[in-house]
Design a protein around this motif. Sequence first.
Motif, PDB file in Angstrom:
ATOM      1  N   ASP A 310      48.116  26.785  46.854  1.00  0.00           N
ATOM      2  CA  ASP A 310      47.980  27.233  48.365  1.00  0.00           C
ATOM      3  C   ASP A 310      47.086  28.424  48.682  1.00  0.00           C
ATOM      4  N   GLU A 342      48.604  20.892  52.186  1.00  0.00           N
ATOM      5  CA  GLU A 342      48.855  19.840  51.149  1.00  0.00           C
ATOM      6  C   GLU A 342      48.939  20.410  49.745  1.00  0.00           C
ATOM      7  N   ASP A 343      50.286  20.020  49.264  1.00  0.00           N
ATOM      8  CA  ASP A 343      50.383  20.458  47.756  1.00  0.00           C
ATOM      9  C   ASP A 343      50.000  19.257  46.778  1.00  0.00           C
ATOM     10  N   GLU A 346      52.014  16.037  47.090  1.00  0.00           N
ATOM     11  CA  GLU A 346      51.623  15.172  48.118  1.00  0.00           C
ATOM     12  C   GLU A 346      50.402  14.436  48.012  1.00  0.00           C
ATOM     13  N   MET A 347      49.386  15.334  47.434  1.00  0.00           N
ATOM     14  CA  MET A 347      47.885  14.600  47.196  1.00  0.00           C
ATOM     15  C   MET A 347      48.131  13.664  46.006  1.00  0.00           C
ATOM     16  N   GLY A 353      44.327  10.116  45.209  1.00  0.00           N
ATOM     17  CA  GLY A 353      44.704  11.664  45.096  1.00  0.00           C
ATOM     18  C   GLY A 353      44.249  12.249  43.560  1.00  0.00           C
TER      19      GLY A 353
END
Length: 593
Positions: A310, A342-343, A346-347, A353
């Motif tokens: 991040d 978004e980490d 999650e992607m 993703g």
Amino acid sequence: MALISSESLERVKQAADIVEVISAHTDLRRQGARWVGLCPFHEERTPSFSVDAGEKLYHCFGCGVGGDTIKFIEEKEGLGFAEAVELLADRYGVELEREREDPRAEAKRQQRRRLGELLDRTSSFYAAYLWDSDEAGKAREYMAERGLGEEVLKAFAVGYAPSAWDKVLLRGQRAGFKVDELRGVGLVQKGRGGGEYDRFRSRIMFPIRDRRGRTLGFGGRAMRSDQGAKYVNTAETDFFHKSRMLYGIDLAKGAIAKEGRAVVVEGYTDVLALHQAGIEEAVGVMGTAITDEQVAALSGMVDEVILALDADSAGQEAMLRAQRVAAGRKMRLRVAAMPAGEDPAEMMAAEGGAERFRALLDGAVELTAFQVDLVLARTDVSSPAERDRALAEVAPIMAGLGESASRDDLVRRVAERLDLEPAMVMGRVVAAQPLSGGPAEPDAPRGGGSAPTPRRTAELTSRERRERALLAMCIALPEEGRAYLAKLSDEHLTRLGARATAWLRENPQDPASNLPREDAELSGLVAELIIIAHDEPASPEAMELNYLLLEQRRIEAEIAAAGEAEDPQRRAALSMERAALVQRIAHAERVSG
Ligand SMILES: [Zn+2]
């Protein structure tokens, strides 16, 4: 395992040809008594790396690394001491003899093995509990919701810690382990009443394993909202140092070697999700900024690391420090900025993703460029004051790069964006002190990592230069040197200089064959001193001059202290002493030419 005997260690050192060993990594050419070349540990254009073939030592006057042939192999091949000796013995045809080990060391090793077994057993228990127990149902659901399948969870031995207070404690004791042992590896802890209870309860358990797959500790994620800390890790023990560990390294190391890069992410589930998606070169830093030790560990395995973190939480100081360690080890550090909020886990769970993540990796930019761009992006270029501020902020970031092509590129970019002359920007960069992210005082203790922080010889203070010159002459002229080594006190010396002085007092004979290898900083300096001793002229007159200059510095510090203590008498006496000393220095300068 038995120790390598000191005789065969000596034979390996004698047989190994340091010029040949190092020539495999950089071109060396003869220059007087030594061999020089471009440093294989940091990026440079003019050679500051020096090899003394006679003493079998190397030293870089640019970044400060140094040591003997074994040390070079350890650093360059990422091996331990014994492994490096074995490699050289093999290469130079020396038969290694082993000695029976000291029984205490042997007992310690046995104990480590036993505790390792305890951790592995507990890891298996947690893993079985995740799949078999009713109370872990919510944890299984949680994983499934995040798209994490059974296969990857089992590969990483993800488990579940029961809610009971003593399941692990009782099982461990039943298997013959003592409470002290359970506490020693961080599985149980003492309560306020003095009793012991399980440290991890009602948590999803992520075993943290070393490169060889041995479990050394755990990270536990809370499954109930009333549990306080969302993540709890094994406390620091003799066994477990979180700052040195990379989550998933045992399963990632093959892919890291194959892909020629490592991808660093923050969380446990990020690592799991990426491996499941086939991005198996991913490892985790477990929620904190990347540490020097983690960078150093990766530098032994791979030349390129991409941080997929991040952007905002990355921690600028830690990043810049990591950058310096990486640059000192010729490793590229790039950043793939994750979209805000978004980490990677999650992607991966979203449609397409994995493709999006791969595109981010392909577009990763150099860490320094990334940080410079962050500054430029929030600069209002229409305001001259803002442009000044931005230049002041980016200059020290770029200074950390040292002389390099990437620095030149960045300078051009900054000049263009801020509408300034490139030469003017370069001037500011060269004049700027690199942001180390660490202590500013040169002889303040550095972080516990084994990687020496690169520092150019030109950056040495005059005190460091004098003390090094004098200590090198103490090696070159041991007769005269003894008196100076005895006279030098901590008040004359930097902290590192004082350690080197103490070491030289204890090792008057042949300092080269007995480097203090457990202390990388000290052995680097000793190697440097020996190389200077062989290369630079030494004379009793020059020794005296250097000593007097250090003495002057000591008196000046005392004068300042007397001033602060408001002791005018002492101050006056010291000032007279200084005046006499200044005359002696003037005389010594004349005679030493
Ligand atoms: Zn270097």
